[in-house]
Design a protein around this motif. Structure first.
Motif, PDB file in Angstrom:
ATOM      1  N   HIS A 245       0.827  -1.208   0.000  1.00 44.80           N
ATOM      2  CA  HIS A 245       0.000   0.000   0.000  1.00 44.80           C
ATOM      3  C   HIS A 245       0.862   1.259   0.000  1.00 44.80           C
ATOM      4  CE1 HIS A 245      -2.709  -3.120   1.537  1.00 44.80           C
ATOM      5  NE2 HIS A 245      -3.689  -2.391   1.022  1.00 44.80           N
ATOM      6  N   PHE A 246       1.997   1.190   0.709  1.00 49.64           N
ATOM      7  CA  PHE A 246       2.865   2.360   0.758  1.00 49.64           C
ATOM      8  C   PHE A 246       3.368   2.716  -0.638  1.00 49.64           C
ATOM      9  CE2 PHE A 246       7.066   4.358   1.223  1.00 49.64           C
ATOM     10  CZ  PHE A 246       6.713   5.465   1.972  1.00 49.64           C
ATOM     11  N   TYR A 247       3.753   1.708  -1.430  1.00 49.79           N
ATOM     12  CA  TYR A 247       4.259   2.002  -2.777  1.00 49.79           C
ATOM     13  C   TYR A 247       3.150   2.247  -3.789  1.00 49.79           C
ATOM     14  CZ  TYR A 247       8.861   1.106  -1.069  1.00 49.79           C
ATOM     15  OH  TYR A 247      10.017   1.203  -0.358  1.00 49.79           O
ATOM     16  N   LYS A 248       2.021   1.576  -3.615  1.00 49.32           N
ATOM     17  CA  LYS A 248       0.918   1.820  -4.552  1.00 49.32           C
ATOM     18  C   LYS A 248       0.416   3.254  -4.394  1.00 49.32           C
ATOM     19  CE  LYS A 248      -2.189   1.077  -7.618  1.00 49.32           C
ATOM     20  NZ  LYS A 248      -2.136   2.483  -8.063  1.00 49.32           N
ATOM     21  N   PHE A 249       0.378   3.736  -3.154  1.00 52.27           N
ATOM     22  CA  PHE A 249      -0.136   5.085  -2.885  1.00 52.27           C
ATOM     23  C   PHE A 249       0.980   6.002  -2.377  1.00 52.27           C
ATOM     24  CE2 PHE A 249      -3.642   2.042  -2.224  1.00 52.27           C
ATOM     25  CZ  PHE A 249      -4.444   2.433  -3.278  1.00 52.27           C
ATOM     26  N   TYR A 250       2.152   5.814  -2.935  1.00 48.39           N
ATOM     27  CA  TYR A 250       3.338   6.581  -2.533  1.00 48.39           C
ATOM     28  C   TYR A 250       3.096   8.085  -2.621  1.00 48.39           C
ATOM     29  CZ  TYR A 250       8.178   8.268  -2.620  1.00 48.39           C
ATOM     30  OH  TYR A 250       9.345   8.935  -2.363  1.00 48.39           O
ATOM     31  N   LEU A 251       2.489   8.532  -3.714  1.00 52.31           N
ATOM     32  CA  LEU A 251       2.260   9.968  -3.898  1.00 52.31           C
ATOM     33  C   LEU A 251       1.201  10.494  -2.923  1.00 52.31           C
ATOM     34  CD1 LEU A 251       2.356  10.273  -7.801  1.00 52.31           C
ATOM     35  CD2 LEU A 251       4.203  10.674  -6.174  1.00 52.31           C
ATOM     36  N   GLN A 252       0.239   9.628  -2.552  1.00 49.70           N
ATOM     37  CA  GLN A 252      -0.803  10.048  -1.606  1.00 49.70           C
ATOM     38  C   GLN A 252      -0.247  10.186  -0.176  1.00 49.70           C
ATOM     39  OE1 GLN A 252      -1.559   7.774  -4.091  1.00 49.70           O
ATOM     40  NE2 GLN A 252      -2.741   9.322  -5.188  1.00 49.70           N
ATOM     41  N   PHE A 253       0.782   9.395   0.152  1.00 46.32           N
ATOM     42  CA  PHE A 253       1.392   9.473   1.484  1.00 46.32           C
ATOM     43  C   PHE A 253       2.381  10.643   1.532  1.00 46.32           C
ATOM     44  CE2 PHE A 253       0.272   4.877   2.243  1.00 46.32           C
ATOM     45  CZ  PHE A 253      -0.451   5.102   3.407  1.00 46.32           C
ATOM     46  N   LYS A 254       1.894  11.793   1.202  1.00 45.43           N
ATOM     47  CA  LYS A 254       2.719  12.986   1.048  1.00 45.43           C
ATOM     48  C   LYS A 254       3.408  13.388   2.368  1.00 45.43           C
ATOM     49  CE  LYS A 254       2.083  17.859  -0.283  1.00 45.43           C
ATOM     50  NZ  LYS A 254       1.065  18.844  -0.695  1.00 45.43           N
ATOM     51  N   HIS A 255       2.645  13.449   3.447  1.00 51.34           N
ATOM     52  CA  HIS A 255       3.197  13.903   4.721  1.00 51.34           C
ATOM     53  C   HIS A 255       4.007  12.803   5.406  1.00 51.34           C
ATOM     54  CE1 HIS A 255      -0.341  16.587   4.068  1.00 51.34           C
ATOM     55  NE2 HIS A 255       0.596  17.474   4.308  1.00 51.34           N
ATOM     56  N   LEU A 256       3.510  11.578   5.319  1.00 50.23           N
ATOM     57  CA  LEU A 256       4.211  10.445   5.928  1.00 50.23           C
ATOM     58  C   LEU A 256       5.635  10.350   5.377  1.00 50.23           C
ATOM     59  CD1 LEU A 256       3.914   7.870   7.741  1.00 50.23           C
ATOM     60  CD2 LEU A 256       3.343   6.642   5.667  1.00 50.23           C
ATOM     61  N   ARG A 257       5.768  10.507   4.052  1.00 52.17           N
ATOM     62  CA  ARG A 257       7.083  10.406   3.407  1.00 52.17           C
ATOM     63  C   ARG A 257       8.021  11.515   3.867  1.00 52.17           C
ATOM     64  NH1 ARG A 257       6.908  11.833  -1.558  1.00 52.17           N
ATOM     65  NH2 ARG A 257       4.689  12.117  -1.970  1.00 52.17           N
ATOM     66  N   LYS A 258       7.467  12.709   4.086  1.00 53.66           N
ATOM     67  CA  LYS A 258       8.325  13.850   4.427  1.00 53.66           C
ATOM     68  C   LYS A 258       8.702  13.875   5.903  1.00 53.66           C
ATOM     69  CE  LYS A 258       6.856  16.752   0.592  1.00 53.66           C
ATOM     70  NZ  LYS A 258       6.113  17.941   0.148  1.00 53.66           N
ATOM     71  N   LEU A 259       7.827  13.343   6.745  1.00 53.62           N
ATOM     72  CA  LEU A 259       8.062  13.432   8.186  1.00 53.62           C
ATOM     73  C   LEU A 259       8.961  12.325   8.720  1.00 53.62           C
ATOM     74  CD1 LEU A 259       4.429  14.291   9.369  1.00 53.62           C
ATOM     75  CD2 LEU A 259       6.363  15.858   9.274  1.00 53.62           C
ATOM     76  N   PHE A 260       8.877  11.136   8.122  1.00 54.83           N
ATOM     77  CA  PHE A 260       9.541   9.969   8.713  1.00 54.83           C
ATOM     78  C   PHE A 260      10.789   9.571   7.924  1.00 54.83           C
ATOM     79  CE2 PHE A 260       5.453  10.134  10.544  1.00 54.83           C
ATOM     80  CZ  PHE A 260       5.587   9.596  11.815  1.00 54.83           C
ATOM     81  N   ARG A 261      11.947   9.817   8.549  1.00 57.55           N
ATOM     82  CA  ARG A 261      13.227   9.648   7.869  1.00 57.55           C
ATOM     83  C   ARG A 261      13.657   8.187   7.755  1.00 57.55           C
ATOM     84  NH1 ARG A 261      17.227  12.903   6.642  1.00 57.55           N
ATOM     85  NH2 ARG A 261      16.055  14.648   7.486  1.00 57.55           N
ATOM     86  N   HIS A 262      13.419   7.414   8.798  1.00 60.24           N
ATOM     87  CA  HIS A 262      13.910   6.029   8.820  1.00 60.24           C
ATOM     88  C   HIS A 262      12.802   5.060   8.407  1.00 60.24           C
ATOM     89  CE1 HIS A 262      17.370   7.595  10.946  1.00 60.24           C
ATOM     90  NE2 HIS A 262      16.565   8.136  11.853  1.00 60.24           N
TER      91      HIS A 262
END
Length: 713
Positions: free
Chosen positions: A67-84
């Protein structure tokens, strides 16, 4: 993601897979620290654990890496906030280990007190040195004067001190004779009620060294009683009605009874002396005598059971019996003096307390479970000590964890199912309650309708197809008699090639190249489009499919991904070069932190590319300028910003080695249903991403926050 830099993880590239046990290690140390015998995780390090404001685990039920990769663009904030980011190995019971059924640990009663069947309860001699009792008193036996509180200790623990401003009007016992190791011990305990003035004494008990009760009197308070606290004091309105004795009478009697070298013993005796408004110079406080880490204290009820084998303050009785409590405190001091610190430390009281509390939690859960279920469980399960769940472990250390969502914690600390609450309601409650808790588990859910096997299979196929197309480039046109070997050599300089085929359906031949890493395909598009290869000026492009229309957006977002910050990709390496050779070659680059040399996960052979991670983003940009065109042992290097340096690299490897067809021409069963569900899913994911952003922004600085995609199998 830590809201201040407290977590250092050394995993990179193919090493970024961790087990659930390793995640459990991290949570345990973050929540409990060294004071509860938790150790630093084996795979990462938390600096200044004591400064952590809290730990928050966000669980996204029904969601996985897919789900993370299918909706990678939708997880806009999750991707930017979580480094590890880490790939978790499959585990069916990880969530159960967090908040599932607790342990069935039952302590045994012996003549002396509590013991445990586990050999872990008997500490080794090396462990004894770390025991707070040994650190405070040493191992040798001493006389009672070694255990009386110093003046500084009395001040620190709020004892009434002669001449201090808060003790104006207090009565001195005038027991000012020099104490010796043969001075007499007296146990003292008071019960208090809440009055308009504050806490006032309503009952006093004094026992001598033989346990004989010398004083056991009810006392009439000066002010009106606001709360009798009958549950603890045992005092009722009816009991105090005929009482004539006042505090001044008790003070006079105590002064008469106590010899001039008397040593008073009690549990948190400062509260009793404050309530009595009396000053006594020589005291032993059993709440401090049986020392613990971090200033915590054992309760008198527990010590009486664990050390003396006595049950006091029983729930069947109405309130505490001060004579019983005074006698218990006295006997505990006598035991400590007679046996010495080493023997007391060997009791391993911390372990006994944990065992006892886990037994209580387990017992509560067993009582609430339907009887038929309990019987069936006993028939089906072999007798063994089950591992306590994480929330149980937190509760026995005195913490009050927060559990919101699909499972929630009731007022008695037990886990209950709750399927009716919406994600929005969970968020609202989390925003209010998380700041009040040091450990929180917040569960959001997609809903059971999104875990149908055909939907998941369809999503997987779309992700696999998308990544395959992103790894694929078409190059041409070439002359009819072009040299395929020279084409392969030129495109191989961009990175490892998975497959190369000639396309003959066109007027002039083209080649279709599928790379093993995203960076290689992007480097080929950027550096070879319009170049002359094998005698032809060629065009390099990716497949044109519906799923590839937003490819440029993906590439841009991957470049900006925090996981790729300060990381560059380098291609054109000779496969004969070892990691040591490369470390030597790149050692002159400023702020180089890590070198990752990808290997074939089946053969173990490394590829002709590597990733370099720098401490600063600017150093990575500087290195790009230096490396492009750099020659290492006769081979020219090409480099660019990383796109998939972390766990995505493993995912791509699995895609490359899956049995599905390449390209985007895939037919799905129930295509219409999948398309509708995907639209709904996209909206749900965007909302969840927004929820995570709101929750994250509400957290205090120095909060460790973990988002878990537990998957469905």
């Amino acid at each position: 993601q830590e809201k201040s830099s407290h977590l250092s993880a050394a995993l990179f590239g193919e090493d970024c897979e961790i087990s659930h046990d390793q995640l459990y290690e991290l949570l345990k140390y973050a929540a409990l620290g060294k004071c509860h015998n938790a150790t630093q995780p084996s795979w990462c390090r938390i600096y200044h654990q004591r400064h952590l404001a809290g730990v928050v685990v966000i669980v996204l039920h029904e969601m996985s890496q897919l789900h993370f990769y299918k909706f990678y663009l939708q997880f806009k904030h999750l991707r930017k906030l979580f480094r590890h980011r880490f790939t978790l190995t499959p585990s069916a019971n990880f969530l159960a280990s967090l908040y599932g059924e607790g342990a069935n640990l039952k302590p045994q009663n012996t003549a002396q007190g509590l013991t445990s069947t586990s050999s872990q309860c008997i500490p080794k001699s090396s462990d004894l040195q770390c025991d707070p009792i040994i650190r405070k008193y040493g191992e040798k036996k001493r006389g009672l004067t070694s255990y009386t509180l110093t003046l500084e200790e009395q001040k620190k623990n709020d004892y009434p001190i002669k001449g201090s401003p808060g003790c104006k009007g207090y009565i001195d016992t005038e027991c000012d004779q020099q104490r010796t190791d043969s001075s007499p011990l007296f146990g003292l305990d008071c019960e208090m009620c809440l009055t308009a003035k504050g806490n006032e004494v309503t009952r006093v008990s004094l026992v001598d060294a033989q346990g004989q009760c010398l004083l056991n009197e009810l006392v009439k308070p000066e002010s009106t009683v606001v709360n009798y606290r009958t549950r603890f004091s045992g005092i009722t309105k009816k009991m105090l009605l005929p009482v004539k004795t006042r505090l001044s009478d008790i003070q006079t009697r105590l002064k008469k009874i106590l010899p001039h070298d008397a040593v008073l013993v009690g549990h948190s005796l400062n509260a009793d002396l404050q309530a009595l408004e009396m000053i006594h110079p020589s005291v032993i406080d059993t709440s401090l005598l049986f020392a613990r880490n971090e200033g915590r204290r054992f309760k008198l009820k527990f010590l009486a059971k664990a050390v003396l084998g006595k049950e006091i303050q029983c729930e069947q009785k109405l309130g505490h019996d001060p004579a019983e409590d005074a006698r218990a405190a006295l006997e505990l001091a006598q035991f400590f003096i007679e046996q010495g610190p080493a023997k007391v430390a060997e009791l391993n009281l911390e372990m006994l307390l944990t065992t006892e509390k886990l037994a209580e939690v387990s017992q509560k859960k067993a009582v609430l479970q339907p009887q038929g279920c309990r019987v069936q469980k006993q028939l089906n399960e072999p007798p063994h000590l089950s591992k306590p769940c994480f929330l149980d472990c937190l509760q026995v250390t005195g913490q009050k964890p927060l559990l919101l969502g699909r499972q929630e914690m009731d007022s008695s600390g037990l886990c209950q199912s709750n399927l009716s609450t919406s994600n929005k309601q969970i968020l609202q409650r989390a925003l209010e309650d998380v700041p009040l808790s040091t450990f929180s588990i917040i569960q959001f859910t997609l809903g059971p309708e999104y875990i149908a096997s055909h939907l998941l299979a369809g999503l997987y196929e779309k992700v696999r197809s998308k990544l395959t197309d992103m790894l694929t480039i078409y190059a041409g046109p070439f002359e009819e008699s072009f040299c395929l070997k020279s084409v392969k050599k030129e495109f191989g300089k961009c990175g490892p090639i998975q497959s190369l085929t000639v396309v003959t359906e066109t007027y002039q031949p083209y080649v279709c190249i599928q790379y093993e890493v995203l960076e290689a395909a992007q480097l080929a598009v950027e550096s070879l489009n319009g170049a002359e290869v094998a005698g032809s000026c060629i065009k390099v492009q990716r497949p044109i499919t519906a799923g590839m229309l937003d490819c440029d957006v993906w590439i841009k977002e991957l470049e900006l991904d925090v996981e790729n910050e300060g990381v560059i990709y380098v291609a054109g390496l000779k496969e004969s070069l070892t990691e040591m050779d490369l470390q030597e070659e790149f050692s002159q680059l400023k702020d180089l932190e890590t070198l990752f040399l990808p290997k074939d996960l089946q053969s173990g052979k490394h590829r002709n590319c590597c990733f370099l991670k720098f401490q600063k983003s600017q150093s990575a940009l500087d290195a790009l300028e230096v490396i492009n065109g750099w020659s290492v042992k006769g081979s020219k290097l090409r480099s660019r910003n990383a796109l998939a340096s972390g766990h995505l690299w493993r995912w791509i490897w699995q895609v490359n080695h899956s049995n599905g067809k390449q390209g985007g021409n895939i037919l799905y069963e129930k295509m219409e249903q999948l398309s509708d569900s995907e639209q709904d899913l996209r909206k749900k994911v965007k909302k969840l991403d927004h929820h995570i952003k709101k929750l994250y922004r509400s957290l205090q600085n120095n909060t460790l926050c973990i988002v878990l995609f537990p998957g469905v199998n």
